[in-house]
Structure formats: structure tokens, C-alpha cells
Scaffold this motif. Sequence first.
Motif, mmCIF file in Angstrom:
data_model
loop_
_atom_site.group_PDB
_atom_site.id
_atom_site.type_symbol
_atom_site.label_atom_id
_atom_site.label_comp_id
_atom_site.label_asym_id
_atom_site.label_seq_id
_atom_site.Cartn_x
_atom_site.Cartn_y
_atom_site.Cartn_z
ATOM 1 N N VAL A 1 0.984 -4.788 5.665
ATOM 2 C CA VAL A 1 0.298 -5.902 5.017
ATOM 3 C C VAL A 1 1.187 -7.152 4.999
ATOM 4 N N CYS B 1 3.234 2.518 1.932
ATOM 5 C CA CYS B 1 3.270 3.337 3.135
ATOM 6 C C CYS B 1 4.670 3.890 3.388
ATOM 7 N N GLY B 2 5.685 3.209 2.888
ATOM 8 C CA GLY B 2 7.050 3.698 3.046
ATOM 9 C C GLY B 2 7.735 3.213 4.315
ATOM 10 N N CYS C 1 5.941 -3.979 7.924
ATOM 11 C CA CYS C 1 5.010 -3.882 6.798
ATOM 12 C C CYS C 1 3.566 -4.091 7.267
ATOM 13 N N ILE D 1 0.829 -1.208 0.000
ATOM 14 C CA ILE D 1 0.000 0.000 0.000
ATOM 15 C C ILE D 1 0.865 1.261 0.000
ATOM 16 N N ILE E 1 4.085 -8.172 4.045
ATOM 17 C CA ILE E 1 4.752 -8.747 2.878
ATOM 18 C C ILE E 1 6.101 -9.309 3.330
HETATM 19 S S1 SF4 Z 1 6.158 -3.183 1.206
HETATM 20 FE FE1 SF4 Z 1 4.913 -2.958 3.062
HETATM 21 S S2 SF4 Z 1 6.141 -1.560 4.325
HETATM 22 FE FE2 SF4 Z 1 6.943 -1.366 2.237
HETATM 23 S S3 SF4 Z 1 5.838 0.348 1.344
HETATM 24 FE FE3 SF4 Z 1 4.701 -1.520 0.819
HETATM 25 S S4 SF4 Z 1 3.153 -1.742 2.418
HETATM 26 FE FE4 SF4 Z 1 4.666 -0.289 3.182
#
Ligand code: SF4
Lengths: 207, 474
Positions: free
Chosen positions: B372, B313-314, B370, B311, B374
Amino acid sequence: MRRSVTRQIVPLPAIDPSVVRCCTPDVDLAATFCERASEVGMHVVRTTSGICTERVAELVGNVATRLGIAHPKLIIDLQLAERAALCATLADRATVLDPHDGDDALFAADIGITSVEAAVAETGSLVSVSGQEGWRSTSLLPVVHIAIVRAAQIVPDLYDLFESRLPKRIPTAITLISGPSKTADIEGILITGVHGPREVYVIVVDK
Amino acid sequence: MKCSHTWFDENVARTLADESLRAVIGQTSQSKIESRVVATAKVPNFEQLRDLATQIKQHTIEHLDHYLERFIEQVRANGGIVHFAATAADANACIARIAQDNGLKLAVKVKAMTTEETGLNAALAAAGVQVFETDLGEFIVQLDNDRPSHIVTPIIHKNRQTIARAMQRELGVPYTEDPETLTRYAREHLRDVFRRCDLGISGVNFGVAETGTICICTNEGNGRLSTTRPRVHVALMGIEKVIPRLVDLSVFLKVLSRSNTGQPITVYTSLMNGPRRESDPDGPEQLHVVLLDNGRRAIQQGRYREILHCIRCGACLNACPVYRHIGGHAYDSVYPGPIGKVLTPLLNDPKHYADLPQASSLCGFCRDVCPVRIDIPDLLVRLRRDQADGKAVPWLRRLAFRALFWALSTPRLMRWSQRVLRWGTVVGAKGDWNSRLPGPAAQLTRHRDTPRPAAKTFRDLWQSERDRGDQTDQ
Ligand code: SF4
């Protein structure tokens, strides 16, 4: 050696409010909203409906003095029940512009006064929707935004907002406003008012 | 054990040499990671929310076509116009055509990774449309002819002096190092642009299939301005951004900004349902949604589909020890950091980006933060394995690993090679360490000393202990 990728078929999970809610309906919603709204940088004033226009007029005066504007220009949401009373109270202190005049009025305004569709206690968010006489620009273009929230409009959580609080026919634009316009792009220093309002005041009117 | 220097090595060497940049990136990332910890601790069921977010994404990507179809139907029902772009070039051509058909000349843009991915600005400029970045960071990047280095905080690599000089030069404003005044300059300059613009371009954080809603999360308000003021709004949306239900937003919004800046929610969350209606006094007259594939569908059908759950989010960037040292520019990609190490080789030429999956210690911090869940380290290992299979690995390294494999699986050879290596590393050695290995092995000692195999190996010690034990028993 190679691991095979097993793919599970995951059903769409049900959204269980007891899991998703960060704020439950049994708390003091107005108090929680006020607390969270201040945390995200909005100035919150609580009042009872009787003195609402007075309080708004007072607030407008204070803000104008602080911004160094002698005679502020206002845009007042046409949906606001107290609009006429407000205009009367403010008549000698400010100029009320008509958003029907278009960009000239919208871009000139120093302060925008609006009602809200709802408010969210969990995040301290104001929920504003577009629609009949509801300009998307009034809470966006002026340097100062004053929002009037009625305590009964406060829902506990984002869950409640999306699950049941929105109008049947979904409006063109729904905006959740949670604080003044913010940036921390320059060396991570927090600055407000980069594009939207620099200050947001919320007047919570208790029943 | 690589003998040739790649562009990535050079980029890394360059950024590592810039001490002050490293310090800034390190500090900013650290403070964000700390804010994340504080913000997530306040939500008692945060881990369950992450599980939910993960399951929703898993389910949606699994049934991508189904949800995309519903999304498209709903956008159309709301009065929006849907376009399909198989490649970056298609997307750019499509948006340029929308501009030409409507006679649009002045575009305002909200920071959107998809438009960076397709290189939209250049394409629009070629079509005669003037484009203004409106996110403060991106605006400064554009003024200074630079590139963003972080997906959420694009000018993390710039200090106020460089910003002040760029504004003085390009906007003709007095030089000041006060961030507040610098911000004010940008506001005033862009206000005028917002008044005159006729095209607004944004990305999409979430596209809701149930209602055809486009959700955009911003902090500055430029997202609202760019999607309210212009006559035409074009949203360039990666096809993986679709989510099933409106109520799913409550899950994603709760984890999105808490994971990066630690805010409970971004300042502005805009939900848009089509163009302005009869009853709306303001807002754009047209809403176009351009659905971007550009390699996503191939990823969805392959073994890396998990990466489509992202998503943006960074948080993984802020967490990554490699990113914290080398910054975003070193990756030479729209998507830097852990997410970029996986996504970039998949979306682009994997040979060119062969170094990215290698540039990780697999520490797993990215996976831990993360929202989600990942499993980036796992994906990186898979990418490495694919590289090895696909002969993307230099022959010398392949040979070395083949030899290693052989030695490690043959006890006698293992014993023998330990001795050989002990003596083979004697030149330039200080005791048990060597800091200047010769030939292709020099890479191993370029940044640190390498230990030599011990004079007495574990096996030797074990054997002598056993012998001694036997003696005492007797
Ligand atoms: S991989 Fe996960 S932590 Fe990295 S930007 Fe995407 S959602 Fe955010």
C-alpha cells in the motif's frame, strides 16, 4: 523549513476489471484452474460426469491404502448430487457417517467429500459456503478433503467471484480454500495438515 | 553521539552477538523477499494493483467514520453484536465480560496482532478463562513462555531443538527433531482443545463496510477452526481495518500474501457474515466484533495517518536491513521492523520508544515492497523531527547538531573547524582514520573507524588548482 502535510481528497477508485483481473474470461478456465490448483498443492483429477462416482470411489480406496486405513470413515456433503450413488458404490469399502450425529461423526471422519459453490481459476481456489445442509466442518476436520468441481462453476478471477458470483443473500460463511493446510513455522520447512486437511483432491467434472 | 545506553542499545547488542540467530533471520527474510519478487512478477498489473490498494486505503482512512458506521450497521444487520473499545484495557474488559456473561471457560485464539497489542491473554486468564494459542508458532511461543518476533512468522527465532524441548517438557511427548512429527503433536493436542472450546478469538484482516463481512486470512486452518467450532466468536478489529466494498477484497487479497510469502493467496480466506443462522448446521451462535481504537483515532487525525493504511503483510520486515540483523525481539514491541518503528512510538509512550525511529538507515526498501506504498522513511524523518522539537533528543546531541548547523552554514567557520577537527582527532589516529575517539565522541568509533577530515581539504585543493591554472594561463 517545515513541510506542511497536504492532504488530497482521494475519491474511492472504481474497480476496473481490465486492471484488477489476473485471469481473463477468455482463457480455458478449467485448464487454468487445474494448473493453479496443482501449483498450490492440491491434487487435481479431470473427468467427465459419467464416471464421477467411480473415480471418487477409486480415489477413496487409494487414499485409504496410502494412509494405512483399512476401512475409512467418510463424511459426504449432503448437498452433493451424487451422494446416493456414491454411498452405494462405496458401501463395501467405507463407512459413511452422518454429520447430523454431531461432533462424534465430524471428528471421527478420515475423509470429507464436498461439492463447492464456485471455484476461482486465477488462484486455484475452491469456494465453499455454509447453508442448508452445508457443514463448515466437512472440508475442515478430516485429514483428507475431496472436492467435486463442475467446470461451469469456475470463474476467472477473484474479481468475478466478489462482483457477481456470490448468492444474493450473502451466506454466513464463505471460505476460499487454496491448497492443503500449511505451516512453515518450524525453521521455514513446509508441512501440510497442521490443523486442516493434509491432502486436498479436486475432481473437475467437465460438461 | 549519545552518552547513555538505552534499553534498545542493549537489546541490539544482545541480538547482534547471537550469530546463528542473525543467520536464520537473514536467510528467511531473504528467501521471502525472493519469493515476493517471483510472485509479483507473475502478475503483470501488480504495480497498478498496489496503486489501487493505496487509493482505496487512502480514501477509506480519510472517511473512516463514514465507513465504520456502515460497517457497524451491516454487522448488526447480519446479527452480530458490535462493541467499542477506546483503549486496550477497555477491549480486554469487554471480552472478559462476554466470556463471563456466557459462562465461557476455554478459549481458542487465532494469531491476531490486536490481541497482542492489548495483552488479552493475561486479562482473560485473570478472568478465569483458559486461552490456547492455535497458530503453530504462537502455540509454541505460549508453551515455551516466549514472545513472538515477527508479525507473520512468530518463531523465526527458534530452532527445532528448542521447540522439541518445549513440547517434550510441556506436552509430555517424546523428543524428536522431525518438524513433521512436532507439527503432528501440536495438531493432536489442539484437536482435543478444539472439540471442547467454547470461545473463539480472532483478529480481522479486512472488515467490509458494504456487507459487514469479517475477512480472516490464514494458512493453517486454525482460523477456520477457531471461528467455526466455539459457541461464541469474538473478533478484535482495529478500526483502520475497514474497507468499503466486497469487491475491494479482490484487490487486497491479490497483494497481501504475494507481498510476504509469495503465495498467490493464503490457503484459507474466511469471510464471515454474522453468527450461525437457522439454516446453518454449524458455526458459532454469537458473533461479537470489538472495534479497537487504542490511539488509532488520534493517529488518523494527525500527520501520520498514512501508517493506518498498513495491511500487516510483513513485507517491510523481511526487507529491512536493520530488522534482518537485530530480529524482532530487539524492538520490544508488538510491531517490530519498519512498521513498528513508526507505529510503536505513536501507539505508546514516544519517549520510551525514542530510539526506534532512529534505528533506520532510511534506505527505502520497506517503501519499495509495501503493497500500500506507505512512505515509511518519510514518516520516520517526520518522527525524528518531532523528537527534535519535543526535546526528546539528549542535550549533548542537540548541542552537537546545533554546532554542525552553524559550521555548515558559515564558510569561514567550516574551514576553521575542519582544521581543528583534523588535529582534534590526532590522538589514537592511524593516518586518515581514527578508531578510538575520546569522550562522548567514542560512540562514533564503537562499531567502525571514523575518517578524519583530510589534511588538504577540497577547498585547499580547488584553490591550488586554480592558482596553477592561473600560472599556466599567463
Ligand atoms: S507497512 Fe506496508 S509492508 Fe509493512 S506490514 Fe504494513 S502493509 Fe506490509
